[in-house]
Design a protein around this motif. Structure first.
Motif, PDB file in Angstrom:
ATOM      1  N   LYS A   1      16.173 -19.883  84.345  1.00 55.44           N
ATOM      2  CA  LYS A   1      16.041 -19.052  83.140  1.00 55.44           C
ATOM      3  C   LYS A   1      17.386 -18.946  82.430  1.00 55.44           C
ATOM      4  O   LYS A   1      17.466 -18.998  81.204  1.00 55.44           O
ATOM      5  CB  LYS A   1      15.517 -17.669  83.516  1.00 55.44           C
ATOM      6  CG  LYS A   1      14.066 -17.695  83.963  1.00 55.44           C
ATOM      7  CD  LYS A   1      13.620 -16.347  84.472  1.00 55.44           C
ATOM      8  CE  LYS A   1      12.140 -16.332  84.821  1.00 55.44           C
ATOM      9  NZ  LYS A   1      11.763 -17.290  85.879  1.00 55.44           N
TER      10      LYS A   1
ATOM     11  N   GLU B   1       5.984 -22.503  76.229  1.00 56.03           N
ATOM     12  CA  GLU B   1       6.236 -22.283  74.814  1.00 56.03           C
ATOM     13  C   GLU B   1       5.321 -23.137  73.963  1.00 56.03           C
ATOM     14  O   GLU B   1       4.832 -22.701  72.938  1.00 56.03           O
ATOM     15  CB  GLU B   1       7.691 -22.592  74.495  1.00 56.03           C
ATOM     16  CG  GLU B   1       8.599 -21.435  74.786  1.00 56.03           C
ATOM     17  CD  GLU B   1      10.036 -21.771  74.514  1.00 56.03           C
ATOM     18  OE1 GLU B   1      10.743 -20.893  74.057  1.00 56.03           O
ATOM     19  OE2 GLU B   1      10.433 -22.928  74.755  1.00 56.03           O
TER      20      GLU B   1
ATOM     21  N   ASN C   1      17.451 -19.724  75.001  1.00 52.82           N
ATOM     22  CA  ASN C   1      16.490 -18.801  74.400  1.00 52.82           C
ATOM     23  C   ASN C   1      15.331 -18.425  75.311  1.00 52.82           C
ATOM     24  O   ASN C   1      14.269 -18.097  74.836  1.00 52.82           O
ATOM     25  CB  ASN C   1      15.877 -19.395  73.132  1.00 52.82           C
ATOM     26  CG  ASN C   1      16.924 -19.769  72.146  1.00 52.82           C
ATOM     27  OD1 ASN C   1      17.789 -18.967  71.832  1.00 52.82           O
ATOM     28  ND2 ASN C   1      16.883 -21.007  71.691  1.00 52.82           N
ATOM     29  N   TRP C   2      15.548 -18.505  76.632  1.00 58.98           N
ATOM     30  CA  TRP C   2      14.447 -18.097  77.497  1.00 58.98           C
ATOM     31  C   TRP C   2      14.150 -16.622  77.246  1.00 58.98           C
ATOM     32  O   TRP C   2      15.047 -15.810  77.062  1.00 58.98           O
ATOM     33  CB  TRP C   2      14.790 -18.306  78.975  1.00 58.98           C
ATOM     34  CG  TRP C   2      13.692 -17.765  79.841  1.00 58.98           C
ATOM     35  CD1 TRP C   2      12.535 -18.394  80.160  1.00 58.98           C
ATOM     36  CD2 TRP C   2      13.621 -16.457  80.416  1.00 58.98           C
ATOM     37  NE1 TRP C   2      11.742 -17.564  80.912  1.00 58.98           N
ATOM     38  CE2 TRP C   2      12.383 -16.363  81.082  1.00 58.98           C
ATOM     39  CE3 TRP C   2      14.468 -15.355  80.424  1.00 58.98           C
ATOM     40  CZ2 TRP C   2      11.970 -15.227  81.762  1.00 58.98           C
ATOM     41  CZ3 TRP C   2      14.060 -14.210  81.096  1.00 58.98           C
ATOM     42  CH2 TRP C   2      12.832 -14.151  81.759  1.00 58.98           C
ATOM     43  N   THR C   3      12.905 -16.284  77.217  1.00 57.08           N
ATOM     44  CA  THR C   3      12.525 -14.878  77.107  1.00 57.08           C
ATOM     45  C   THR C   3      11.225 -14.650  77.856  1.00 57.08           C
ATOM     46  O   THR C   3      10.408 -15.563  77.990  1.00 57.08           O
ATOM     47  CB  THR C   3      12.364 -14.426  75.640  1.00 57.08           C
ATOM     48  OG1 THR C   3      11.718 -13.151  75.635  1.00 57.08           O
ATOM     49  CG2 THR C   3      11.537 -15.406  74.824  1.00 57.08           C
ATOM     50  N   SER C   4      11.065 -13.428  78.352  1.00 60.50           N
ATOM     51  CA  SER C   4       9.847 -13.112  79.082  1.00 60.50           C
ATOM     52  C   SER C   4       8.731 -12.704  78.122  1.00 60.50           C
ATOM     53  O   SER C   4       7.666 -12.310  78.548  1.00 60.50           O
ATOM     54  CB  SER C   4      10.120 -11.991  80.086  1.00 60.50           C
ATOM     55  OG  SER C   4      10.677 -10.876  79.412  1.00 60.50           O
ATOM     56  N   TYR C   5       9.014 -12.811  76.807  1.00 64.05           N
ATOM     57  CA  TYR C   5       8.044 -12.379  75.791  1.00 64.05           C
ATOM     58  C   TYR C   5       6.633 -12.918  76.044  1.00 64.05           C
ATOM     59  O   TYR C   5       5.671 -12.161  76.125  1.00 64.05           O
ATOM     60  CB  TYR C   5       8.529 -12.794  74.403  1.00 64.05           C
ATOM     61  CG  TYR C   5       7.510 -12.575  73.318  1.00 64.05           C
ATOM     62  CD1 TYR C   5       7.281 -11.297  72.810  1.00 64.05           C
ATOM     63  CD2 TYR C   5       6.731 -13.631  72.827  1.00 64.05           C
ATOM     64  CE1 TYR C   5       6.327 -11.090  71.845  1.00 64.05           C
ATOM     65  CE2 TYR C   5       5.775 -13.429  71.864  1.00 64.05           C
ATOM     66  CZ  TYR C   5       5.572 -12.151  71.374  1.00 64.05           C
ATOM     67  OH  TYR C   5       4.615 -11.954  70.427  1.00 64.05           O
TER      68      TYR C   5
ATOM     69  N   ARG D   1      12.590 -20.453  66.393  1.00 64.83           N
ATOM     70  CA  ARG D   1      13.373 -20.631  67.604  1.00 64.83           C
ATOM     71  C   ARG D   1      14.445 -21.649  67.270  1.00 64.83           C
ATOM     72  O   ARG D   1      14.276 -22.458  66.391  1.00 64.83           O
ATOM     73  CB  ARG D   1      12.515 -21.187  68.735  1.00 64.83           C
ATOM     74  CG  ARG D   1      11.092 -20.703  68.695  1.00 64.83           C
ATOM     75  CD  ARG D   1      10.619 -20.354  70.067  1.00 64.83           C
ATOM     76  NE  ARG D   1      11.147 -19.060  70.415  1.00 64.83           N
ATOM     77  CZ  ARG D   1      11.364 -18.663  71.666  1.00 64.83           C
ATOM     78  NH1 ARG D   1      11.161 -19.457  72.649  1.00 64.83           N
ATOM     79  NH2 ARG D   1      11.824 -17.454  71.908  1.00 64.83           N
TER      80      ARG D   1
ATOM     81  N   ILE E   1      13.025  -5.671  75.486  1.00 62.67           N
ATOM     82  CA  ILE E   1      12.739  -7.000  76.032  1.00 62.67           C
ATOM     83  C   ILE E   1      14.039  -7.716  76.382  1.00 62.67           C
ATOM     84  O   ILE E   1      14.115  -8.424  77.386  1.00 62.67           O
ATOM     85  CB  ILE E   1      11.853  -7.842  75.094  1.00 62.67           C
ATOM     86  CG1 ILE E   1      11.463  -9.133  75.799  1.00 62.67           C
ATOM     87  CG2 ILE E   1      12.527  -8.164  73.790  1.00 62.67           C
ATOM     88  CD1 ILE E   1      10.138  -9.633  75.428  1.00 62.67           C
ATOM     89  N   GLN E   2      15.081  -7.465  75.599  1.00 64.65           N
ATOM     90  CA  GLN E   2      16.366  -8.090  75.917  1.00 64.65           C
ATOM     91  C   GLN E   2      16.890  -7.568  77.243  1.00 64.65           C
ATOM     92  O   GLN E   2      17.402  -8.319  78.072  1.00 64.65           O
ATOM     93  CB  GLN E   2      17.367  -7.788  74.809  1.00 64.65           C
ATOM     94  CG  GLN E   2      17.177  -8.720  73.622  1.00 64.65           C
ATOM     95  CD  GLN E   2      18.156  -8.416  72.505  1.00 64.65           C
ATOM     96  OE1 GLN E   2      19.048  -7.590  72.658  1.00 64.65           O
ATOM     97  NE2 GLN E   2      17.972  -9.081  71.393  1.00 64.65           N
TER      98      GLN E   2
ATOM     99  N   ASP F   1      14.796  -9.052  79.985  1.00 63.05           N
ATOM    100  CA  ASP F   1      15.162 -10.445  80.223  1.00 63.05           C
ATOM    101  C   ASP F   1      16.420 -10.542  81.077  1.00 63.05           C
ATOM    102  O   ASP F   1      16.488 -11.324  82.029  1.00 63.05           O
ATOM    103  CB  ASP F   1      15.404 -11.162  78.885  1.00 63.05           C
ATOM    104  CG  ASP F   1      14.099 -11.455  78.160  1.00 63.05           C
ATOM    105  OD1 ASP F   1      13.037 -11.245  78.763  1.00 63.05           O
ATOM    106  OD2 ASP F   1      14.157 -11.894  76.997  1.00 63.05           O
ATOM    107  N   ASN F   2      17.420  -9.729  80.725  1.00 62.05           N
ATOM    108  CA  ASN F   2      18.673  -9.784  81.477  1.00 62.05           C
ATOM    109  C   ASN F   2      18.520  -9.295  82.908  1.00 62.05           C
ATOM    110  O   ASN F   2      19.071  -9.887  83.837  1.00 62.05           O
ATOM    111  CB  ASN F   2      19.756  -8.985  80.754  1.00 62.05           C
ATOM    112  CG  ASN F   2      20.327  -9.783  79.603  1.00 62.05           C
ATOM    113  OD1 ASN F   2      20.655 -10.958  79.766  1.00 62.05           O
ATOM    114  ND2 ASN F   2      20.400  -9.178  78.438  1.00 62.05           N
TER     115      ASN F   2
END
Lengths: 553, 162
Positions: free
Chosen positions: B33, A478, B38-42, A468, B66-67, B70-71
């Motif tokens: 968010k 995280e 680098n926020w992601t719902s991963y 990251r 996923i991108q 996320d958007n």
């Protein structure tokens, strides 16, 4: 105004005469009702601004602990030549090494497929298929246990990473003796993954045969052979890499950057540890059902004569007979063959197996070199299965010229996670799957920031998670994932296994004629350090490194 | 419109207040968010449970999807929030909000024995925060206010005039 009031209640559009006046008042009230909630957005804007400003203070962390983005892996030459490999030793580690570069037995691939079928979130099968090719061919394999040798050959032939009934390539030749493999003209480089007591001799023989070497750690089993191995490698033209795949861990490079910049202050103490709590972690490995005196070449297992003599001489000269055996070396034993790490007769114990990883990590970060002294204690406290090597070990290394102590503390009967701690005057750095820095309350460097409330001492202030980008505001989420190892390591968006990267580095160094990250200098330091710890344990006294004579005294 | 004209002042006030606070909640979730690098719902997706978990995990593991997810999440939350606060296109915004909440609920159903790494801040059994907000929005759908207080007042006027 009075008109407005008079007309306020009249909203019917029937009175044409009043319309202009009404429209005026109506539109004002309309506008009010239409935009009544708009100020809420102003409040939100103000709130977000205040919140961001508050977070700015914390963001100072990312400026404080800034490091340069560097390419962390050696780029692969697009037109590099194919390297012809041989592997000596295809037990647990040997098979892992070949798997890491894309060669596995069809049975293993079937198992991976089955696992991913049962649990679609397990991506190991896909990862195995997706792993980059390292452009090698396996031409020869050697293992003194027939089944392992056959497995090695099957893995080497499995060039398309297939399961059972797949299309395989040419099976690599099986050699009964490693010296025959080393003499083969169609092998450029060898991977050595044998028990510890064979490492040094095989490395020297391979170097003499002009083969490039990737050898498992530790470098050596006895002290005298350590010097011989160093000399043999230095007098050869081969590329040598010792199997400390930790050299590929990005976080250690970051740690080094931060420490070099003095950002955690002067480091006086390093704490490292090993915690395991299962038989496998204590080297009680399964015994293969095919194993018996006719499938295992016991004579070859016993070890190289000169090494065994060096070992026996040391033990006898120091009154350490109780650590020899207890069984006679020539007596066939399945326990000793599969669980060789449990006896000094073949093993370097916790020191050689696990301490070396911790030491090498710190040597990578600090360029520690060989310690001035080593003190050890411990014992066989839990696995009372006849082993001679301890299952609990504490070793303290002093690095007088660096003004610091490195403590290694291990138990094989508890798996509580103790993080690696690098303790500086200004901050403590913890290294795990994330790099965490906690500022010290009595720090001189950060006194102003502590006084002004920007830094809360004692609380994690900065965290770096591999893969990251730099982010001082890493969320609790995280952190949680990182600590549980759920965040993967990525290099340029691709997930990699560190062993793969370490072997790949070695192969690229062979192609490009450069030196890898864990070469003979680092390996010699590693071996001497581990031997000092071991000798301190065996002899029950502090062992010193005589810098002039280059000897353990 | 009949019902709308019959709201008493306290009724209107409380309905508008409910609409605005729910809008605020969505808007800030979206902005937070948007502003966190680098926020992601991963992680959230990988932590899914219940019968739909495989679907959400697959979404999490696919690079491009996923991108997109996320958007949609970030800008969808912001758009819903703005619409509810300002009272514009509130019907569409409410329906969209219900769709979002359903996804959150289905990916992390508060089932007996469900264990999440991302622990909820409260204690829930079958009904969680998402379910409560869901039904609050259902109320807003059947008790609309944006044509009384909000941009829809103007928008509908324009419509009527045309």
């Amino acid at each position: 105004m009075s008109d407005d009031i008079n007309n306020r209640k009249d909203t019917a559009p029937d009175n044409e005469k009043n319309r202009p006046v009404k429209k005026h008042s109506e539109s004002r009230r309309d506008a009010l009702k239409t935009l009544a909630t708009l100020p809420v957005l102003g409040a939100m804007g103000y709130g977000v601004y205040k919140k961001k400003k508050n977070e700015e203070n914390h963001r100072i962390a990312s400026q404080l602990f800034h490091f340069d983005e560097k390419q962390t892996i050696l780029p692969v030459q697009p037109e590099g030549e194919q390297i012809r490999l041989g592997i000596i030793g295809f037990g647990i580690r040997g098979s892992q090494l070949l798997q890491a570069i894309g060669f596995a037995t069809p049975t293993y691939v079937e198992d991976l497929k089955e696992t991913s079928r049962k649990n679609p979130s397990n991506t190991r099968y896909q990862d195995f298929l997706d792993q980059d090719s390292v452009n090698v061919v396996i031409n020869g394999v050697c293992d003194i246990f027939e089944t392992y040798a056959k497995n090695a050959s099957a893995a080497g032939a499995n060039i398309n990473r297939e399961g059972l009934n797949g299309k395989y390539g040419k099976a690599p030749k099986i050699y009964k003796h490693y010296k025959e493999l080393l003499a083969a003209p169609d092998i450029d480089a060898v991977i050595i993954a044998t028990p510890d007591h064979w490492h040094g001799t095989m490395i020297m023989d391979a170097a003499k045969a002009g083969k490039h070497i990737y050898a498992e750690k530790p470098l050596t089993w006895t002290v005298p052979e350590t010097y011989l191995v160093k000399e043999a490698i230095e007098n050869s033209n081969i590329v040598f890499q010792l199997g400390h795949q930790g050299r590929q861990i990005e976080i250690y490079k970051r740690a080094r950057d931060i420490i070099e910049k003095g950002q955690i202050g002067k480091v006086s103490l390093i704490e490292t540890s090993t915690n395991r709590n299962d038989p496998n972690g204590a080297w009680v490995y399964p015994i293969h059902e095919d194993a018996n005196p006719s499938t295992i070449d016991w004579a070859q297992f016993e070890g190289p004569e000169e090494r065994v003599k060096e070992y026996m001489d040391y033990m006898n000269d120091h009154g350490l007979e109780k650590y020899i055996g207890p069984e006679s070396r020539d007596k066939f034993s399945l326990e000793r063959f599969f669980r060789w790490r449990c006896w000094w007769d073949y093993s370097t114990g916790l020191s050689g197996d696990l301490l070396t990883h911790e030491y090498d990590a710190m040597n990578q970060i600090f360029d520690l070199g060989i310690p001035t002294s080593a003190t050890s204690s411990g014992g066989v406290y839990f696995f009372k299965d006849g082993r001679t090597v301890p299952d609990v070990l504490q070793t303290t290394f002093e690095f007088a010229d660096k003004d610091l102590t490195m403590l290694y503390t291990a138990t094989q009967a508890n798996q509580y996670n103790r993080s690696r701690k690098i303790m500086g005057h200004d901050a403590t750095m913890e290294l795990g799957s994330a790099l965490t820095i906690t500022i010290d309350g009595a720090s001189t460097q950060y006194k102003d920031k502590i006084d002004s409330g920007i830094i809360k001492p004692g609380e994690p202030f900065y965290r770096y998670i591999p893969g990251r980008s730099v982010d001082a505001l890493t969320s609790a989420t995280e952190m949680y994932f990182a600590e549980r190892g759920l965040l993967f390591s990525y290099v340029k968006g691709k997930r990699y296994n560190t062993t793969f990267l370490h072997i790949r580095e070695w192969l690229e160094c062979i192609r490009q004629g450069v030196q890898p990250s864990c070469g003979i200098k680092e390996s010699f330091e590693e071996a001497i350090t581990a031997h000092m710890g071991t000798r301190a344990y065996l002899e029950g006294k502090t062992k010193y490194w005589d810098k002039e004579k280059k000897e353990i005294v | 419109m009949n019902l709308i004209n019959r709201y008493s002042k306290p009724q209107l006030f409380s309905l508008v207040a409910l609409r605005v606070v729910i809008g605020w909640y969505f808007l800030y979730e979206g902005l937070a968010k948007l502003f966190s690098p680098n926020w992601t719902s991963y992680g959230y997706l990988m932590d899914s449970a219940g019968i739909f978990a495989p679907f959400f995990k697959e979404l999490g593991l696919s690079g491009t999807m996923i991108q997109i997810a996320d958007n949609i999440n970030i800008y969808g939350l912001i758009a819903i929030g703005l619409c509810l606060i300002l009272g514009s296109f509130t019907k569409i915004a409410s329906l969209l909000a219900l769709a979002f909440l359903s996804m959150y609920y289905l990916s992390h159903p508060p089932l007996i024995g469900a264990q999440y790494i991302l622990r909820p801040e409260g204690s829930y059994l079958w009904v969680d925060k998402n379910a409560v907000i869901f039904f609050a929005i259902v109320v807003l759908l059947f008790f609309p206010t944006s044509r009384l207080i909000g941009l829809d007042r103007y928008i509908y006027k324009l419509k009527e005039r045309n």
